[in-house]
Motif scaffolding. Structure first.
Motif, PDB file in Angstrom:
ATOM      1  N   ILE A  17       0.172   5.740 -39.603  1.00 14.63           N
ATOM      2  CA  ILE A  17       1.523   5.798 -39.032  1.00 14.63           C
ATOM      3  C   ILE A  17       2.396   4.928 -39.928  1.00 14.63           C
ATOM      4  CG2 ILE A  17       0.953   6.479 -36.683  1.00 14.63           C
ATOM      5  CD1 ILE A  17       1.009   3.462 -35.974  1.00 14.63           C
ATOM      6  N   TYR A  45       5.474   2.694 -41.554  1.00 14.42           N
ATOM      7  CA  TYR A  45       6.402   1.629 -41.177  1.00 14.42           C
ATOM      8  C   TYR A  45       7.837   2.142 -41.182  1.00 14.42           C
ATOM      9  CZ  TYR A  45       2.989  -2.169 -41.806  1.00 14.42           C
ATOM     10  OH  TYR A  45       1.925  -3.013 -41.703  1.00 14.42           O
ATOM     11  N   HIS A  64       9.267   8.372 -48.377  1.00 15.95           N
ATOM     12  CA  HIS A  64       9.296   8.753 -49.801  1.00 15.95           C
ATOM     13  C   HIS A  64       8.156   9.749 -50.075  1.00 15.95           C
ATOM     14  CE1 HIS A  64       5.935   6.063 -50.575  1.00 15.95           C
ATOM     15  NE2 HIS A  64       6.634   4.985 -50.246  1.00 15.95           N
ATOM     16  N   GLY A 124       5.359   9.502 -51.445  1.00 17.80           N
ATOM     17  CA  GLY A 124       4.005   9.015 -51.150  1.00 17.80           C
ATOM     18  C   GLY A 124       3.642   9.326 -49.704  1.00 17.80           C
ATOM     19  N   HIS A 125       4.592   9.084 -48.796  1.00 19.46           N
ATOM     20  CA  HIS A 125       4.341   9.391 -47.382  1.00 19.46           C
ATOM     21  C   HIS A 125       4.136  10.894 -47.198  1.00 19.46           C
ATOM     22  CE1 HIS A 125       6.986   5.633 -46.933  1.00 19.46           C
ATOM     23  NE2 HIS A 125       5.760   5.268 -46.628  1.00 19.46           N
ATOM     24  N   THR A 161       0.586  11.930 -48.347  1.00 22.53           N
ATOM     25  CA  THR A 161      -0.481  11.660 -47.369  1.00 22.53           C
ATOM     26  C   THR A 161      -0.429  12.672 -46.228  1.00 22.53           C
ATOM     27  OG1 THR A 161      -0.202   9.331 -47.805  1.00 22.53           O
ATOM     28  CG2 THR A 161      -1.450   9.882 -45.857  1.00 22.53           C
ATOM     29  N   ASP A 192       4.995   3.300 -37.213  1.00 25.32           N
ATOM     30  CA  ASP A 192       4.513   1.958 -36.892  1.00 25.32           C
ATOM     31  C   ASP A 192       5.766   1.080 -36.805  1.00 25.32           C
ATOM     32  OD1 ASP A 192       3.088  -0.383 -36.784  1.00 25.32           O
ATOM     33  OD2 ASP A 192       2.044  -0.108 -38.701  1.00 25.32           O
ATOM     34  N   GLY A 221      -3.900   5.779 -47.764  1.00 30.17           N
ATOM     35  CA  GLY A 221      -3.698   5.405 -49.157  1.00 30.17           C
ATOM     36  C   GLY A 221      -4.527   4.171 -49.472  1.00 30.17           C
ATOM     37  N   ASP A 242      -3.831   1.355 -50.498  1.00 30.30           N
ATOM     38  CA  ASP A 242      -3.247   0.075 -50.098  1.00 30.30           C
ATOM     39  C   ASP A 242      -3.728  -0.396 -48.722  1.00 30.30           C
ATOM     40  OD1 ASP A 242      -1.853   2.465 -49.437  1.00 30.30           O
ATOM     41  OD2 ASP A 242      -0.215   1.301 -48.598  1.00 30.30           O
ATOM     42  N   ILE A 243      -4.239   0.531 -47.908  1.00 31.18           N
ATOM     43  CA  ILE A 243      -4.624   0.124 -46.552  1.00 31.18           C
ATOM     44  C   ILE A 243      -6.112   0.385 -46.286  1.00 31.18           C
ATOM     45  CG2 ILE A 243      -2.292   0.288 -45.607  1.00 31.18           C
ATOM     46  CD1 ILE A 243      -2.861   3.021 -44.539  1.00 31.18           C
ATOM     47  N   HIS A 302      -6.811   7.988 -50.708  1.00 32.80           N
ATOM     48  CA  HIS A 302      -6.274   8.514 -51.968  1.00 32.80           C
ATOM     49  C   HIS A 302      -5.528   7.429 -52.728  1.00 32.80           C
ATOM     50  CE1 HIS A 302      -2.194   8.597 -50.426  1.00 32.80           C
ATOM     51  NE2 HIS A 302      -2.596   9.282 -49.370  1.00 32.80           N
ATOM     52  N   TRP A 319       1.046   7.670 -56.026  1.00 32.48           N
ATOM     53  CA  TRP A 319       1.941   8.369 -56.950  1.00 32.48           C
ATOM     54  C   TRP A 319       2.771   7.335 -57.676  1.00 32.48           C
ATOM     55  CZ3 TRP A 319       2.285  13.348 -58.419  1.00 32.48           C
ATOM     56  CH2 TRP A 319       1.517  14.262 -57.695  1.00 32.48           C
TER      57      TRP A 319
HETATM   58  O1  ME8 Z   1       0.861   0.787 -44.346  1.00 27.21           O
HETATM   59  N1  ME8 Z   1       1.602   7.177 -53.260  1.00 27.21           N
HETATM   60  O2  ME8 Z   1       2.624   2.019 -43.504  1.00 27.21           O
HETATM   61  P1  ME8 Z   1       3.435   2.404 -44.819  1.00 27.21           P
HETATM   62  C1  ME8 Z   1       0.900   7.805 -52.306  1.00 27.21           C
HETATM   63  N2  ME8 Z   1       2.137   1.149 -41.103  1.00 27.21           N
HETATM   64  N3  ME8 Z   1       0.904   7.447 -51.024  1.00 27.21           N
HETATM   65  C2  ME8 Z   1       1.656   6.396 -50.681  1.00 27.21           C
HETATM   66  C3  ME8 Z   1       2.419   5.682 -51.623  1.00 27.21           C
HETATM   67  C4  ME8 Z   1       2.373   6.122 -52.986  1.00 27.21           C
HETATM   68  N4  ME8 Z   1       3.066   5.548 -53.946  1.00 27.21           N
HETATM   69  N5  ME8 Z   1       3.065   4.702 -50.974  1.00 27.21           N
HETATM   70  C5  ME8 Z   1       2.705   4.803 -49.665  1.00 27.21           C
HETATM   71  C6  ME8 Z   1       1.515   1.218 -43.419  1.00 27.21           C
HETATM   72  N6  ME8 Z   1       1.871   5.828 -49.493  1.00 27.21           N
HETATM   73  C7  ME8 Z   1       1.067   0.976 -42.003  1.00 27.21           C
HETATM   74  C8  ME8 Z   1      -0.088   1.905 -41.685  1.00 27.21           C
HETATM   75  S1  ME8 Z   1      -1.915   2.919 -40.012  1.00 27.21           S
HETATM   76  C9  ME8 Z   1      -2.682   2.397 -38.625  1.00 27.21           C
HETATM   77  C10 ME8 Z   1      -0.675   1.729 -40.323  1.00 27.21           C
HETATM   78  C11 ME8 Z   1       1.268   6.297 -48.246  1.00 27.21           C
HETATM   79  O3  ME8 Z   1       4.707   2.978 -44.355  1.00 27.21           O
HETATM   80  C12 ME8 Z   1      -0.212   5.951 -48.205  1.00 27.21           C
HETATM   81  O4  ME8 Z   1      -0.853   6.781 -47.304  1.00 27.21           O
HETATM   82  O5  ME8 Z   1       3.479   1.282 -45.768  1.00 27.21           O
HETATM   83  C13 ME8 Z   1      -0.171   4.565 -47.649  1.00 27.21           C
HETATM   84  O6  ME8 Z   1      -1.431   4.167 -47.149  1.00 27.21           O
HETATM   85  C14 ME8 Z   1       0.866   4.717 -46.588  1.00 27.21           C
HETATM   86  O7  ME8 Z   1       1.847   5.596 -47.169  1.00 27.21           O
HETATM   87  C15 ME8 Z   1       1.483   3.383 -46.205  1.00 27.21           C
HETATM   88  O8  ME8 Z   1       2.593   3.608 -45.425  1.00 27.21           O
END
Ligand code: ME8
Length: 538
Positions: free
Chosen positions: A17, A19, A25, A27-28, A31, A56, A273, A275-276, A302, A305
């Motif tokens: 979910i 933020y 963007h 990236g979102h 996913t 979130d 992604g 990062d998490i 994954h 980008w």
């Molecule tokens: O981390 N390339 O939310 P978030 C590909 N709320 N995917 C990307 C990306 C990129 N450059 N940047 C972000 C959070 N993502 C938390 C998650 S879940 C219980 C809580 C995608 O808004 C990727 O899936 O920062 C990454 O894990 C997610 O957006 C993070 O979104």
């Protein structure tokens, strides 16, 4: 939007979910598209699918953002959450539920989950003194930090991974006995399938070996410092740690604590992604095990980008909006590119030139040209699709033989790729077949055959060429539905394939199925260009 079929396997697919501290963007969107493609593939297999996404909305980072825009926090969250939902709707992300962590039932679910952990003895009051990174909503240890000079020449500590500054923080809070779950986590990770692809499985295993769960985890914050969150049910002076709050969305989206959640538990595939990874690969399964629930079957992680080979960031001003990119390349074009030009294990790069090249060579040339070659005025003035049950096996050229082999193996090969989450390879399988169809067409030269229709054998050959090429399009379009649902739908409509005949089992070529020899059909929308060429980059 609810997907439901009786008595078939239940599959639960999720996205993180997002933020609401910033706009969506690419990236979102990526996913969400990966998860959507997996959900759609499962639907084509006639499974019961629940697919959830959402936003979130708690934490100091979100409060700060609302403050920056001078908006009331509720209004602000609603405003940004709506943009994510809009992104999903625009790009055909077919979620069955869009969850917001500010939803009342979600907050109740978080409190229930907390109570279960507490009753089972996994929570104790503790304190924390250390570095906190608000941007990551995470405590960091000295080895996670590096020093950085600010513009004013001051030296500060920042997170080595993300470059965001940290602050020294001393606070009372509740802790979760993460250290008790080290062995269970190792056991869970013994099956390499639980975290895919394997490079990310290795990262996790390594973290645990390096002591990644030897410290217990703070799972609440003093409400005085972190007021925007779910109150701890037994202590209103504390709010639940945003990550615990957020992870519980995967349960609350299914109705937890209502028993109905069990129908789809545990999750089949959770797309995230890199990062998490730590949150989903360590904290999340540990929380679930502590609550007596099964951890996810698969976490699909994954990479990221980049944009023109640079990391996307607000400060660089290179963040690509899916809405803007969708205007340049069409919504389906952008979705196709993201799923087609990426691999989960490595970062992928977005550039205007790259998107343009891929779309023009594959959607406009390979697919679009094949369709227009077979339905164009000269070759096919009446827009007929001759019966493939009659003509499918009549062409004897090497090119036709090769094409038939491609068509016949497409269903199984593409299925294998989707099942391994290698969506780009599934697309390759389809493109290979379409290229082979173009080669067959070039060899048989229907534009010449069309001039010789008074000759019966030419006329029959012409029908066979069109029938076989269109069969390649039909089978390919079915297999591409998870990637480009609208475009595939349009093609299948044109070929007059009824809705009930667009499942995975329908990828079997019709000339093999032994069904009674069907009549010719008339191609619909024959004048429309399927995918216009893109011209945005030099
Ligand atoms: O981390 N390339 O939310 P978030 C590909 N709320 N995917 C990307 C990306 C990129 N450059 N940047 C972000 C959070 N993502 C938390 C998650 S879940 C219980 C809580 C995608 O808004 C990727 O899936 O920062 C990454 O894990 C997610 O957006 C993070 O979104």
């Amino acid at each position: 939007r609810a997907y439901s079929q009786v008595s078939n396997p239940n599959k639960y697919i999720t996205t993180p979910i997002f933020y609401v501290n910033a706009d969506p963007h690419i990236g979102h969107l990526y996913t969400a598209s990966v998860a959507d493609a997996i959900a759609r593939f499962n639907l084509l297999q006639e499974n019961n699918v629940t697919f959830t996404t959402g936003t979130d909305e708690h934490g100091n980072k979100v409060l700060k953002a609302a403050d920056h825009f001078d908006l009331n926090i509720d209004e602000y969250c609603k405003f940004i959450s709506h943009k994510f939902r809009d992104m999903c709707d625009t790009f055909d992300i077919g979620y069955s539920d869009f969850i917001r962590t500010t939803d009342h039932h979600h907050q109740k679910a978080v409190q229930k989950f907390w109570t279960v952990l507490e009753e089972k003895g996994h929570i104790y009051p503790g304190g924390y003194t250390g570095w906190y990174c608000t941007a990551e909503e995470s405590y960091l240890t000295e080895k996670d930090l590096v020093e950085k000079k600010t513009e004013t020449g001051e030296t500060i500590k920042v997170s080595a991974e993300t470059g965001h500054p940290v602050e020294w923080s001393i606070e009372e809070n509740y802790k979760f006995k993460l250290s008790n779950f080290e062995d269970d986590l190792k056991h869970w990770l013994k099956d390499v399938k639980v975290v895919q692809p394997t490079n990310f499985h290795k990262v996790l295993t390594h973290w645990i070996e390096e002591g990644g769960c030897s410290n217990d985890l703070s799972i609440s914050r003093p409400a005085a410092r972190s007021p925007w969150g779910v109150p701890v049910p037994t202590d209103a002076s504390q709010t639940v740690y945003v990550w615990l709050d957020a992870l519980v969305n995967y349960l609350s989206a299914l109705g937890y604590p209502d028993e109905s959640y069990k129908k789809f538990w545990p999750p089949t595939v959770q797309v995230i992604g890199k990062d998490i990874l730590k949150f989903h690969g360590i904290y999340w399964p540990a929380f679930l095990m502590a609550a007596g629930l099964e951890p996810p079957k698969t976490i699909l992680c994954h990479s990221h980008w980049t944009v023109n080979d640079e990391k996307m960031s607000k400060s660089k001003g290179n963040v690509v909006s899916p809405f803007a990119a969708g205007k340049l390349f069409t919504d389906e074009g952008l979705r196709y590119f993201l799923l087609r030009d990426s691999v989960p294990q490595n970062d992928s790069n977005y550039s205007l030139e790259r998107v343009q090249n891929i779309l023009n060579s594959e959607l406009a040339d390979t697919l679009g040209n094949l369709v227009s070659r077979c339905t164009g005025k000269v070759v096919n003035p009446n827009g007929e699709i001759p019966s493939v049950s009659v003509y499918g096996k009549t062409l004897k050229s090497e090119q036709a033989e090769k094409l038939r082999k491609n068509i016949e193996s497409l269903g199984d090969s593409a299925k294998q790729q989707y099942e391994s989450f290698l969506i780009h390879h599934a697309v390759d399988v389809v493109m290979e077949t379409l290229r082979s169809a173009n080669q067959m067409v070039e060899y048989h030269k229907p534009w010449q055959l069309a001039k010789e229709t008074e000759n019966e054998s030419s006329s029959e050959e012409l029908k066979a060429v069109i029938a076989l090429a269109m069969e390649a399009v039909r089978v390919g379009a079915i297999a591409l539905q998870p990637v480009v649902p609208k475009l595939s739908g349009k093609l299948l409509d044109s070929l007059r394939v009824p809705n009930h005949a667009r499942k995975w089992k329908d990828t079997k070529p019709k000339y093999l199925s032994g069904e009674s020899k069907s009549e010719s059909e008339k191609f619909k929308n024959k004048s429309g260009i399927l995918f216009p060429k893109v011209k945005v980059a030099a």
